[in-house]
Design an enzyme around this catalytic site. Structure first.
Site, PDB file in Angstrom:
ATOM      1  N   ASP A  13       0.815  -1.220   0.000  1.00  0.00           N
ATOM      2  CA  ASP A  13       0.000   0.000   0.000  1.00  0.00           C
ATOM      3  C   ASP A  13       0.844   1.263   0.000  1.00  0.00           C
ATOM      4  OD1 ASP A  13      -2.293  -1.662   0.221  1.00  0.00           O
ATOM      5  OD2 ASP A  13      -1.908  -1.816   2.362  1.00  0.00           O
ATOM      6  N   GLY A  40      -4.062  -4.323  -4.097  1.00  0.00           N
ATOM      7  CA  GLY A  40      -5.007  -3.244  -4.376  1.00  0.00           C
ATOM      8  C   GLY A  40      -4.240  -2.031  -4.823  1.00  0.00           C
ATOM      9  N   HIS A  41      -4.428  -1.657  -6.068  1.00  0.00           N
ATOM     10  CA  HIS A  41      -3.783  -0.451  -6.584  1.00  0.00           C
ATOM     11  C   HIS A  41      -4.864   0.573  -6.873  1.00  0.00           C
ATOM     12  CE1 HIS A  41      -0.095  -2.529  -7.007  1.00  0.00           C
ATOM     13  NE2 HIS A  41      -0.339  -3.127  -8.141  1.00  0.00           N
TER      14      HIS A  41
HETATM   15  P1  IMP Z   1      -2.992 -12.796   2.093  1.00  0.00           P
HETATM   16  O1  IMP Z   1      -2.068 -12.200   1.075  1.00  0.00           O
HETATM   17  O2  IMP Z   1      -4.449 -12.579   1.768  1.00  0.00           O
HETATM   18  O3  IMP Z   1      -2.673 -14.231   2.389  1.00  0.00           O
HETATM   19  O4  IMP Z   1      -2.757 -12.022   3.491  1.00  0.00           O
HETATM   20  C1  IMP Z   1      -1.537 -12.146   4.201  1.00  0.00           C
HETATM   21  C2  IMP Z   1      -1.123 -10.807   4.793  1.00  0.00           C
HETATM   22  O5  IMP Z   1      -0.726  -9.914   3.762  1.00  0.00           O
HETATM   23  C3  IMP Z   1      -2.218 -10.086   5.566  1.00  0.00           C
HETATM   24  O6  IMP Z   1      -1.635  -9.379   6.642  1.00  0.00           O
HETATM   25  C4  IMP Z   1      -2.768  -9.105   4.553  1.00  0.00           C
HETATM   26  O7  IMP Z   1      -3.415  -8.013   5.163  1.00  0.00           O
HETATM   27  C5  IMP Z   1      -1.495  -8.713   3.848  1.00  0.00           C
HETATM   28  N1  IMP Z   1      -1.716  -8.229   2.480  1.00  0.00           N
HETATM   29  C6  IMP Z   1      -2.046  -8.957   1.397  1.00  0.00           C
HETATM   30  N2  IMP Z   1      -2.142  -8.169   0.322  1.00  0.00           N
HETATM   31  C7  IMP Z   1      -1.845  -6.931   0.700  1.00  0.00           C
HETATM   32  C8  IMP Z   1      -1.723  -5.673   0.005  1.00  0.00           C
HETATM   33  O8  IMP Z   1      -1.894  -5.547  -1.211  1.00  0.00           O
HETATM   34  N3  IMP Z   1      -1.377  -4.618   0.776  1.00  0.00           N
HETATM   35  C9  IMP Z   1      -1.119  -4.726   2.106  1.00  0.00           C
HETATM   36  N4  IMP Z   1      -1.215  -5.863   2.769  1.00  0.00           N
HETATM   37  C10 IMP Z   1      -1.568  -6.961   2.086  1.00  0.00           C
END
Ligand code: IMP
Length: 427
Positions: A13, A40-41
């Site tokens: 982010d 998320g972009h």
């Molecule tokens: P997962 O990628 O859904 O397995 O989540 C694992 C961890 O990565 C969690 O703490 C999520 O909140 C974090 N996370 C996954 N994608 C993003 C992103 O695009 N931005 C920030 N945190 C992310």
């Protein structure tokens, strides 16, 4: 050699969408190499705001070919709804290429993600619930389903059977859920095959040929360095490699082809989900950063945890990625503070530590050691060059650069495409 990697230098982010989009007009290919629709972009073009989760940001730049590499995990239903949303707004998405080796996030992977998190209770990772971890787990366990499997029904059926064998035991006997039927999953997956077909390509060949022809290729990381499965704050990480090496494995290009690695660095720090975060704020400063910075997840809608800039992390990101440059984002959010704390080191059990501790226990005990830099109150969103910034903002940037170990080549001073100060060109 015009192959650039652009990745998050913190916990994701950092504003990567804006940085990629800025380059999008001058690059021929934008490639995602890991992650899936957990990313998320947000990209702002004119008065239009686009939220992308799975598609590479380059999809918004006419002339650019967006590529989903072999290292990405793809949920076809999300892909189609993202494509439909863009098509409805007049964006041409026909150039998209998807690797046949990319793994599919199946409905049972999403189920397992949610059930596992619930089962972990207060030890949960705080995943996005999109099935990312279980899909990568299947890939590593060699029971994953790849996009190319959709074109051989018999192979697909055998693979879904193999994947569900153990999972159904777990779902029914441990998690107390209903078993998932092979036939139903196969039918759903086959339903995606025709629409996917025009996009499926040998992306490794395409990208290497493009590089041989001196085309400009941009590799766009999802998440961030500290969420890397190997180099992040394990186990509070995502299940892929957002760090620079991930671009090589996740897209099939050799490390000698990469010419530049740009780390996107927010002028303060945020994270979502669980896990250690030494500079996290629980006071009105944290609330103010969240409010002014609009720190709410594009994918999950969750409030982001907010804290001051952490130079220990930035230095680590420089090292582990071999960063050549930083793109500093959201400097404008810090306007109005009299003094801005910057974490220059940690104190761990009475010791001063300059580098990221490799032990999880130490990292959980790390307390920030702050230096206080003078703030500024002038509006900086119209600044077009470094010299347009107030002296204190210039000094803040220079201090961050010195502490972080790589030159800051661009600065974001607002969300819009044109609200960027370019110091050194990335191309
Ligand atoms: P997962 O990628 O859904 O397995 O989540 C694992 C961890 O990565 C969690 O703490 C999520 O909140 C974090 N996370 C996954 N994608 C993003 C992103 O695009 N931005 C920030 N945190 C992310």
């Amino acid at each position: 050699m015009p192959a650039l990697v652009l990745l998050g230098a913190q916990w994701g982010d950092e504003g990567k969408g804006k940085a990629t989009d800025l380059l999008g007009g001058s690059v021929d290919y934008v490639v995602r190499y890991q992650g899936g629709n957990n990313a998320g972009h947000t990209v702002v073009v004119g008065d239009q705001k686009y939220a992308l989760h799975l598609l590479p940001s380059g999809i918004l730049s006419p002339g650019c070919t967006p590529v989903i590499g072999n290292g990405v995990v793809v949920d076809p239903s999300v892909l189609f709804s993202e494509l439909n949303g863009l098509n409805d707004r007049g964006v041409d998405t026909s150039k998209l290429l998807i690797s046949g080796n990319a793994h599919i996030i199946t409905p049972y992977n999403v189920t397992v993600d949610k059930v596992t998190e619930r089962f972990l209770g207060k030890r949960k990772i705080g995943t996005t619930g999109r099935g990312i971890g279980p899909t990568y787990a299947d890939k590593i366990n060699r029971v994953g389903i790849r996009i190319q499997d959709l074109y051989d029904e018999s192979i697909l059926t055998q693979k879904v059977e193999a994947a569900l064998d153990g999972k159904n035991q777990l779902l029914t006997k441990v998690f107390n859920r209903r078993a998932i039927e092979v036939g139903q999953v196969v039918e759903e997956l086959l339903g995606y095959a025709d629409r996917l077909r025009p996009y499926v390509a040998d992306t490794v060949l395409v990208l290497n040929q493009a590089l041989e022809q001196d085309k400009v290729v941009l590799f766009e990381g999802g998440q961030g360095t500290l969420l890397d499965i190997d180099h992040g704050t394990y186990p509070f990480v995502t299940s892929s490699n957002p760090t620079a090496g991930g671009a090589c494995t996740g897209a099939g290009v050799g490390p000698t082809k990469i010419s530049r690695v740009i780390g996107i660095l927010k002028a303060y720090t945020t994270r979502v989900g669980s896990g250690p975060f030494p500079t996290e704020l629980f006071d009105e400063d944290g609330d103010a950063l969240r409010r002014i910075g609009g720190e709410r997840g594009v994918t999950t809608g969750r409030d982001r945890r907010c804290g001051w800039f952490d130079a220990v992390i930035a230095r680590y990101a420089t090292r582990v990625n071999g960063l050549t440059d930083f793109f500093l984002t959201k400097l404008d959010v810090l306007t109005g503070w009299e003094q801005i704390p910057v974490c220059v080191a940690y104190e761990i059990d009475g010791r001063r530590v300059e580098d990221l501790p490799y032990s999880q226990t130490d990292f959980h005990h790390a307390k920030p050691v702050y230096e206080y830099l003078p703030g500024w109150s002038e509006d900086i969103t119209k600044a077009k060059s470094f010299s347009d910034l107030p002296k204190n903002a210039q000094d803040y940037v220079k201090a961050l650069e010195e502490m972080s170990g790589a030159p800051i080549s661009a600065i974001g001073v607002g969300p819009g495409r044109d609200e960027t100060i370019e110091i050194n060109s990335f191309l």
